[in-house]
Design a protein around this motif. Structure first.
Motif, PDB file in Angstrom:
ATOM      1  N   PRO A  29      43.879  47.944  49.963  1.00 45.88           N
ATOM      2  CA  PRO A  29      43.734  47.991  51.456  1.00 45.88           C
ATOM      3  C   PRO A  29      44.756  46.851  51.881  1.00 45.88           C
ATOM      4  O   PRO A  29      45.372  46.786  53.016  1.00 45.88           O
ATOM      5  CB  PRO A  29      42.325  47.699  51.897  1.00 45.88           C
ATOM      6  N   GLN A  30      44.779  45.743  50.701  1.00 39.86           N
ATOM      7  CA  GLN A  30      45.630  44.509  51.389  1.00 39.86           C
ATOM      8  C   GLN A  30      47.022  44.985  51.595  1.00 39.86           C
ATOM      9  O   GLN A  30      47.779  44.181  52.350  1.00 39.86           O
ATOM     10  CB  GLN A  30      45.421  43.584  50.332  1.00 39.86           C
ATOM     11  N   LEU A  31      47.295  46.043  50.841  1.00 39.04           N
ATOM     12  CA  LEU A  31      48.940  46.354  50.890  1.00 39.04           C
ATOM     13  C   LEU A  31      49.438  47.300  52.102  1.00 39.04           C
ATOM     14  O   LEU A  31      50.436  47.567  52.458  1.00 39.04           O
ATOM     15  CB  LEU A  31      49.488  46.918  49.511  1.00 39.04           C
ATOM     16  N   TRP A  32      48.191  47.787  52.807  1.00 38.34           N
ATOM     17  CA  TRP A  32      48.551  48.877  53.792  1.00 38.34           C
ATOM     18  C   TRP A  32      48.513  48.189  55.218  1.00 38.34           C
ATOM     19  O   TRP A  32      47.740  47.059  55.234  1.00 38.34           O
ATOM     20  CB  TRP A  32      47.594  49.816  53.875  1.00 38.34           C
ATOM     21  N   SER A  33      49.171  48.738  56.041  1.00 45.14           N
ATOM     22  CA  SER A  33      49.180  48.186  57.557  1.00 45.14           C
ATOM     23  C   SER A  33      47.853  48.412  58.334  1.00 45.14           C
ATOM     24  O   SER A  33      47.465  47.730  59.351  1.00 45.14           O
ATOM     25  CB  SER A  33      50.256  48.819  58.244  1.00 45.14           C
ATOM     26  N   SER A  34      47.035  49.489  57.828  1.00 46.13           N
ATOM     27  CA  SER A  34      46.071  49.754  58.231  1.00 46.13           C
ATOM     28  C   SER A  34      45.068  50.885  57.420  1.00 46.13           C
ATOM     29  O   SER A  34      45.839  51.482  56.781  1.00 46.13           O
ATOM     30  CB  SER A  34      46.122  50.475  59.761  1.00 46.13           C
ATOM     31  N   LYS A  47      45.082  36.599  39.630  1.00 46.81           N
ATOM     32  CA  LYS A  47      43.447  37.119  39.477  1.00 46.81           C
ATOM     33  C   LYS A  47      42.539  35.934  39.253  1.00 46.81           C
ATOM     34  O   LYS A  47      42.884  35.470  38.296  1.00 46.81           O
ATOM     35  CB  LYS A  47      43.465  38.515  38.572  1.00 46.81           C
ATOM     36  N   GLN A  48      41.528  35.916  39.868  1.00 45.82           N
ATOM     37  CA  GLN A  48      40.484  34.928  39.513  1.00 45.82           C
ATOM     38  C   GLN A  48      39.942  35.121  37.770  1.00 45.82           C
ATOM     39  O   GLN A  48      39.707  36.405  37.887  1.00 45.82           O
ATOM     40  CB  GLN A  48      39.302  34.878  40.497  1.00 45.82           C
ATOM     41  N   ARG A  49      39.881  34.004  37.242  1.00 40.97           N
ATOM     42  CA  ARG A  49      38.989  34.458  36.082  1.00 40.97           C
ATOM     43  C   ARG A  49      37.511  34.397  36.175  1.00 40.97           C
ATOM     44  O   ARG A  49      37.077  33.315  36.575  1.00 40.97           O
ATOM     45  CB  ARG A  49      39.502  33.340  35.196  1.00 40.97           C
ATOM     46  N   VAL A  50      36.769  35.248  35.991  1.00 41.97           N
ATOM     47  CA  VAL A  50      35.193  35.295  36.019  1.00 41.97           C
ATOM     48  C   VAL A  50      34.745  35.681  34.829  1.00 41.97           C
ATOM     49  O   VAL A  50      35.317  35.961  33.777  1.00 41.97           O
ATOM     50  CB  VAL A  50      34.754  36.439  36.913  1.00 41.97           C
ATOM     51  N   THR A  51      33.363  35.298  34.726  1.00 42.56           N
ATOM     52  CA  THR A  51      32.691  35.722  33.525  1.00 42.56           C
ATOM     53  C   THR A  51      31.584  36.909  33.852  1.00 42.56           C
ATOM     54  O   THR A  51      31.061  37.211  32.966  1.00 42.56           O
ATOM     55  CB  THR A  51      31.648  34.351  33.217  1.00 42.56           C
ATOM     56  N   LYS A  52      31.656  37.200  34.952  1.00 40.27           N
ATOM     57  CA  LYS A  52      30.807  38.542  35.293  1.00 40.27           C
ATOM     58  C   LYS A  52      31.267  39.243  36.700  1.00 40.27           C
ATOM     59  O   LYS A  52      31.581  38.512  37.654  1.00 40.27           O
ATOM     60  CB  LYS A  52      29.414  38.080  35.473  1.00 40.27           C
ATOM     61  N   GLY A  53      31.645  40.431  36.475  1.00 41.36           N
ATOM     62  CA  GLY A  53      31.604  41.230  37.921  1.00 41.36           C
ATOM     63  C   GLY A  53      33.108  41.453  38.238  1.00 41.36           C
ATOM     64  O   GLY A  53      34.011  41.337  37.588  1.00 41.36           O
ATOM     65  N   ASP A  54      33.308  41.299  39.685  1.00 42.21           N
ATOM     66  CA  ASP A  54      34.574  41.563  40.336  1.00 42.21           C
ATOM     67  C   ASP A  54      35.313  40.275  40.646  1.00 42.21           C
ATOM     68  O   ASP A  54      34.814  39.606  41.591  1.00 42.21           O
ATOM     69  CB  ASP A  54      34.486  42.319  41.446  1.00 42.21           C
ATOM     70  N   PRO A  55      36.322  40.182  40.227  1.00 43.98           N
ATOM     71  CA  PRO A  55      37.154  38.894  40.430  1.00 43.98           C
ATOM     72  C   PRO A  55      38.005  38.938  41.778  1.00 43.98           C
ATOM     73  O   PRO A  55      38.547  40.434  42.276  1.00 43.98           O
ATOM     74  CB  PRO A  55      38.139  38.773  39.324  1.00 43.98           C
ATOM     75  N   GLY A  56      38.377  37.967  42.452  1.00 47.95           N
ATOM     76  CA  GLY A  56      39.270  37.991  43.652  1.00 47.95           C
ATOM     77  C   GLY A  56      40.612  38.381  42.973  1.00 47.95           C
ATOM     78  O   GLY A  56      41.212  37.721  42.090  1.00 47.95           O
ATOM     79  N   ILE A  57      41.360  38.979  43.907  1.00 43.11           N
ATOM     80  CA  ILE A  57      42.813  39.229  43.571  1.00 43.11           C
ATOM     81  C   ILE A  57      43.775  39.108  44.685  1.00 43.11           C
ATOM     82  O   ILE A  57      43.454  39.545  45.695  1.00 43.11           O
ATOM     83  CB  ILE A  57      42.885  40.882  43.089  1.00 43.11           C
ATOM     84  N   TYR A  58      44.663  38.600  44.414  1.00 41.64           N
ATOM     85  CA  TYR A  58      45.787  38.169  45.240  1.00 41.64           C
ATOM     86  C   TYR A  58      47.213  38.792  45.287  1.00 41.64           C
ATOM     87  O   TYR A  58      47.700  38.511  44.041  1.00 41.64           O
ATOM     88  CB  TYR A  58      45.714  36.727  45.650  1.00 41.64           C
ATOM     89  N   TYR A  59      47.878  39.499  46.072  1.00 42.48           N
ATOM     90  CA  TYR A  59      49.007  40.385  45.727  1.00 42.48           C
ATOM     91  C   TYR A  59      50.251  39.597  46.335  1.00 42.48           C
ATOM     92  O   TYR A  59      50.009  39.234  47.547  1.00 42.48           O
ATOM     93  CB  TYR A  59      49.051  41.720  46.481  1.00 42.48           C
ATOM     94  N   TYR A  60      51.232  39.628  45.588  1.00 46.76           N
ATOM     95  CA  TYR A  60      52.426  39.126  45.986  1.00 46.76           C
ATOM     96  C   TYR A  60      53.697  40.290  45.743  1.00 46.76           C
ATOM     97  O   TYR A  60      54.289  40.215  44.733  1.00 46.76           O
ATOM     98  CB  TYR A  60      52.924  37.890  45.218  1.00 46.76           C
ATOM     99  N   ARG A  61      53.489  41.215  46.659  1.00 46.74           N
ATOM    100  CA  ARG A  61      54.510  42.491  46.242  1.00 46.74           C
ATOM    101  C   ARG A  61      55.355  42.756  47.333  1.00 46.74           C
ATOM    102  O   ARG A  61      56.302  43.517  47.326  1.00 46.74           O
ATOM    103  CB  ARG A  61      53.635  43.673  46.127  1.00 46.74           C
ATOM    104  N   ARG A  62      55.217  41.886  48.759  1.00 50.57           N
ATOM    105  CA  ARG A  62      56.066  42.438  49.787  1.00 50.57           C
ATOM    106  C   ARG A  62      57.511  41.664  49.567  1.00 50.57           C
ATOM    107  O   ARG A  62      57.681  40.575  49.109  1.00 50.57           O
ATOM    108  CB  ARG A  62      55.613  41.623  50.933  1.00 50.57           C
TER     109      ARG A  62
END
Length: 259
Positions: free
Chosen positions: A110-115, A32-47
């Motif tokens: 949504p990143q984890l679903w095929s559609s 997860k991005q470290r931010v000082t305000k709002g929504d951070p970018g998140i990157y999943y490694y679950r597959r």
């Protein structure tokens, strides 16, 4: 990584009796991005992680006697078809114990679903098996086409035979609560000085609702606790760094200027 997770759970007095280990697969994680305000970018490694290969038969070893509530998240069924099968099997087992209450948070990833189509269809079907559903207005727009809290609540109350309560998260305004009996109310949120990181607010809200219901609070009071913990979460940089102790929560909720 898995051993670290276990140690963290134990350090926070969460039992790990039902956690298994395997050397075949790795433990999933996210960045997860470290931010000082709002929504951070998140990157999943679950597959292809250990959780993605969860064997549904493992659930047969769980003793459901004495279990009061099961919290369900839309994340787990998103990580693999095998996980989705296990999730549905859990619903089957819970249904055999009618005294167990269930809460469901869509937790859209949504990143984890095929559609998106599969995500919407699957999560709405799974939600229909829960007693209490905890969607946000953003999730409602994706899952049923509206940002109107009452329309979202009505959709899920009509969608599930066992669903009796829907609590819609409406951001800084708080939460909208509606029951199958038709009772509807807005539970005001808590004002904050600064929003640092929004990740963890939804889970904090769920913590408040679940603990409140387990302790016998009314649905409105449970939602109020959820609002409080969620507002504390957004004021801290980490996912759960802002979560309060019981004493901190009581002091925070007693501060009338916060409401």
């Amino acid at each position: 990584m898995g051993e670290f997770v276990n140690k963290q759970l134990e350090a926070n007095h969460i039992l790990t009796d039902y956690i298994d280990s395997t050397s075949k697969y790795w433990t999933a994680f996210q960045l997860k991005q470290r931010v000082t305000k709002g929504d951070p970018g998140i990157y999943y490694y679950r597959r292809n992680s250990a959780a993605a290969h969860f064997d549904k038969q493992t659930l047969d070893h769980i003793d459901f006697e004495g279990v009061k509530l099961v919290h369900l998240s839309g994340i787990f069924p998103a990580i693999s078809e095998q996980a989705l099968v296990a999730f549905k099997y859990l619903l089957h087992l819970i249904a055999q114990h009618p005294t167990i209450r269930t809460t469901f948070d869509p937790n859209l990833r949504p990143q984890l679903w095929s559609s998106q189509e599969k995500m919407v269809k699957t999560l709405n079907e799974l939600a229909s098996h829960a007693n209490v559903i905890l969607p946000g207005v953003n999730e409602g727009e994706i899952l049923m086409g509206s940002r109107d809290p009452e329309k979202i609540a009505d959709f899920y109350l009509a969608n599930g035979e066992v669903t009796d309560t829907v609590i819609v998260k409406i951001g800084a305004k708080g939460a909208f609560v509606k029951t199958r009996a038709g009772q509807a109310t807005i539970v005001p949120g808590y004002s904050v000085d600064q929003v640092i990181d929004t990740v963890g607010a939804g889970d904090g809200f769920a913590v408040g609702v679940i603990t409140g219901l387990l302790e016998g609070l009314s649905t409105e009071e449970a939602a109020r606790r959820g609002n409080a913990i969620g507002s504390l979460a957004v004021q801290a940089p980490g996912d759960n760094d802002g979560y309060p102790t019981r004493d901190q929560l009581a002091a925070y909720q007693n501060d009338e200027q916060r409401v």
